[in-house]
Design a protein around this motif. Structure first.
Motif, PDB file in Angstrom:
ATOM      1  N   GLN A  55       0.831  -1.211   0.000  1.00  0.00           N
ATOM      2  CA  GLN A  55       0.000   0.000   0.000  1.00  0.00           C
ATOM      3  C   GLN A  55       0.863   1.257   0.000  1.00  0.00           C
ATOM      4  O   GLN A  55       0.539   2.242  -0.669  1.00  0.00           O
ATOM      5  CB  GLN A  55      -0.926  -0.004   1.211  1.00  0.00           C
ATOM      6  CG  GLN A  55      -2.040  -1.024   1.132  1.00  0.00           C
ATOM      7  CD  GLN A  55      -2.890  -1.046   2.397  1.00  0.00           C
ATOM      8  OE1 GLN A  55      -2.690  -0.272   3.316  1.00  0.00           O
ATOM      9  NE2 GLN A  55      -3.843  -1.970   2.436  1.00  0.00           N
ATOM     10  N   ARG A 112       3.921   1.538  -1.249  1.00  0.00           N
ATOM     11  CA  ARG A 112       4.507   1.666  -2.582  1.00  0.00           C
ATOM     12  C   ARG A 112       3.501   2.282  -3.549  1.00  0.00           C
ATOM     13  O   ARG A 112       3.821   3.195  -4.305  1.00  0.00           O
ATOM     14  CB  ARG A 112       4.947   0.286  -3.080  1.00  0.00           C
ATOM     15  CG  ARG A 112       5.705   0.323  -4.400  1.00  0.00           C
ATOM     16  CD  ARG A 112       6.223  -1.054  -4.822  1.00  0.00           C
ATOM     17  NE  ARG A 112       7.205  -1.555  -3.863  1.00  0.00           N
ATOM     18  CZ  ARG A 112       7.006  -2.636  -3.095  1.00  0.00           C
ATOM     19  NH1 ARG A 112       5.874  -3.316  -3.171  1.00  0.00           N
ATOM     20  NH2 ARG A 112       7.933  -3.039  -2.253  1.00  0.00           N
ATOM     21  N   LYS A 113       2.254   1.805  -3.493  1.00  0.00           N
ATOM     22  CA  LYS A 113       1.210   2.351  -4.375  1.00  0.00           C
ATOM     23  C   LYS A 113       0.939   3.817  -4.038  1.00  0.00           C
ATOM     24  O   LYS A 113       0.780   4.649  -4.930  1.00  0.00           O
ATOM     25  CB  LYS A 113      -0.077   1.540  -4.251  1.00  0.00           C
ATOM     26  CG  LYS A 113      -1.148   2.035  -5.218  1.00  0.00           C
ATOM     27  CD  LYS A 113      -2.403   1.252  -5.113  1.00  0.00           C
ATOM     28  CE  LYS A 113      -3.487   1.702  -6.041  1.00  0.00           C
ATOM     29  NZ  LYS A 113      -3.595   3.092  -6.328  1.00  0.00           N
ATOM     30  N   ALA A 114       0.909   4.149  -2.760  1.00  0.00           N
ATOM     31  CA  ALA A 114       0.672   5.541  -2.359  1.00  0.00           C
ATOM     32  C   ALA A 114       1.803   6.433  -2.854  1.00  0.00           C
ATOM     33  O   ALA A 114       1.562   7.557  -3.319  1.00  0.00           O
ATOM     34  CB  ALA A 114       0.534   5.642  -0.842  1.00  0.00           C
ATOM     35  N   ARG A 115       3.034   5.944  -2.776  1.00  0.00           N
ATOM     36  CA  ARG A 115       4.167   6.736  -3.280  1.00  0.00           C
ATOM     37  C   ARG A 115       4.062   6.950  -4.784  1.00  0.00           C
ATOM     38  O   ARG A 115       4.340   8.038  -5.286  1.00  0.00           O
ATOM     39  CB  ARG A 115       5.487   6.041  -2.938  1.00  0.00           C
ATOM     40  CG  ARG A 115       5.879   6.196  -1.500  1.00  0.00           C
ATOM     41  CD  ARG A 115       7.199   5.511  -1.222  1.00  0.00           C
ATOM     42  NE  ARG A 115       7.599   5.709   0.166  1.00  0.00           N
ATOM     43  CZ  ARG A 115       8.505   4.992   0.781  1.00  0.00           C
ATOM     44  NH1 ARG A 115       9.123   4.012   0.133  1.00  0.00           N
ATOM     45  NH2 ARG A 115       8.809   5.226   2.025  1.00  0.00           N
ATOM     46  N   GLN A 116       3.663   5.905  -5.510  1.00  0.00           N
ATOM     47  CA  GLN A 116       3.469   6.047  -6.955  1.00  0.00           C
ATOM     48  C   GLN A 116       2.364   7.049  -7.257  1.00  0.00           C
ATOM     49  O   GLN A 116       2.491   7.873  -8.172  1.00  0.00           O
ATOM     50  CB  GLN A 116       3.146   4.692  -7.583  1.00  0.00           C
ATOM     51  CG  GLN A 116       4.304   3.732  -7.613  1.00  0.00           C
ATOM     52  CD  GLN A 116       3.900   2.338  -8.084  1.00  0.00           C
ATOM     53  OE1 GLN A 116       2.716   2.028  -8.199  1.00  0.00           O
ATOM     54  NE2 GLN A 116       4.894   1.493  -8.348  1.00  0.00           N
ATOM     55  N   ASP A 117       1.293   6.983  -6.481  1.00  0.00           N
ATOM     56  CA  ASP A 117       0.195   7.936  -6.681  1.00  0.00           C
ATOM     57  C   ASP A 117       0.652   9.360  -6.417  1.00  0.00           C
ATOM     58  O   ASP A 117       0.325  10.278  -7.179  1.00  0.00           O
ATOM     59  CB  ASP A 117      -0.988   7.592  -5.768  1.00  0.00           C
ATOM     60  CG  ASP A 117      -1.679   6.299  -6.162  1.00  0.00           C
ATOM     61  OD1 ASP A 117      -1.408   5.788  -7.277  1.00  0.00           O
ATOM     62  OD2 ASP A 117      -2.478   5.781  -5.351  1.00  0.00           O
ATOM     63  N   VAL A 118       1.422   9.552  -5.353  1.00  0.00           N
ATOM     64  CA  VAL A 118       1.925  10.890  -5.027  1.00  0.00           C
ATOM     65  C   VAL A 118       2.850  11.375  -6.136  1.00  0.00           C
ATOM     66  O   VAL A 118       2.773  12.530  -6.569  1.00  0.00           O
ATOM     67  CB  VAL A 118       2.641  10.887  -3.656  1.00  0.00           C
ATOM     68  CG1 VAL A 118       3.436  12.160  -3.451  1.00  0.00           C
ATOM     69  CG2 VAL A 118       1.634  10.713  -2.534  1.00  0.00           C
ATOM     70  N   GLY A 128       2.768  10.492  -9.245  1.00  0.00           N
ATOM     71  CA  GLY A 128       1.908  10.830 -10.382  1.00  0.00           C
ATOM     72  C   GLY A 128       1.231  12.174 -10.207  1.00  0.00           C
ATOM     73  O   GLY A 128       1.150  12.973 -11.144  1.00  0.00           O
ATOM     74  N   LEU A 129       0.758  12.449  -8.991  1.00  0.00           N
ATOM     75  CA  LEU A 129       0.112  13.744  -8.733  1.00  0.00           C
ATOM     76  C   LEU A 129       1.099  14.893  -8.860  1.00  0.00           C
ATOM     77  O   LEU A 129       0.768  15.958  -9.391  1.00  0.00           O
ATOM     78  CB  LEU A 129      -0.534  13.735  -7.343  1.00  0.00           C
ATOM     79  CG  LEU A 129      -1.769  12.851  -7.194  1.00  0.00           C
ATOM     80  CD1 LEU A 129      -2.204  12.794  -5.734  1.00  0.00           C
ATOM     81  CD2 LEU A 129      -2.896  13.350  -8.072  1.00  0.00           C
ATOM     82  N   GLN A 185       3.755  14.909 -10.735  1.00  0.00           N
ATOM     83  CA  GLN A 185       4.027  15.063 -12.165  1.00  0.00           C
ATOM     84  C   GLN A 185       2.871  15.787 -12.862  1.00  0.00           C
ATOM     85  O   GLN A 185       3.098  16.676 -13.680  1.00  0.00           O
ATOM     86  CB  GLN A 185       4.253  13.685 -12.808  1.00  0.00           C
ATOM     87  CG  GLN A 185       4.686  13.762 -14.256  1.00  0.00           C
ATOM     88  CD  GLN A 185       6.017  14.470 -14.413  1.00  0.00           C
ATOM     89  OE1 GLN A 185       6.915  14.292 -13.620  1.00  0.00           O
ATOM     90  NE2 GLN A 185       6.133  15.276 -15.438  1.00  0.00           N
TER      91      GLN A 185
END
Length: 122
Positions: free
Chosen positions: A39, A41-47, A49-50, A52
């Motif tokens: 979770q 790792r996914k949150a970091r990817q989402d952050v 993406g945001l 970017q």
């Protein structure tokens, strides 16, 4: 209460030992840590993406702001040119009116007839 009155269940079938209970608890904690890591790792990817998306939108905003400022400058320049043309045409019309008035006065003084009220006879 006498300790001998409590039934000893350690030899019953299916009852986990203390070590088995600790191992089960350890496995549950490991699974929870793995899930939380996933979770995170996914949150970091989402952050990421945001962040970017924000950078992209900020670049577009800056470009649009520059385009708007250029368009506003062009509009103000066109408005200034239109006012200059209007002033020039108004002053030309006023000077033509003055020349026409002077010519009219000259015709009236030389002929004694007002040209716009007399229709020539044929």
């Amino acid at each position: 209460m006498d300790p001998y009155d409590i039934e000893d269940t350690s030899d019953w079938l299916g009852t986990p030992t203390e070590l088995e209970t600790c191992r089960q608890f350890l496995l549950m904690l490991e699974n929870e840590v793995q899930e939380l890591t996933s979770q995170l790792r996914k949150a970091r990817q989402d952050v990421f993406g945001l962040v970017q998306m924000h950078a992209d939108v900020s670049k577009e905003r800056d470009k649009l702001r520059a385009d708007f400022n250029r368009a506003r400058t062009d509009a103000l320049e066109a408005q200034r040119q239109a006012i200059d043309i209007q002033i020039k045409s108004s002053s030309e019309l006023m000077s033509k009116d003055r020349v026409i008035s002077e010519l009219y006065a000259t015709v009236v003084s030389l002929t004694g007839v007002e040209p716009f009220t007399q229709i020539p006879k044929q």
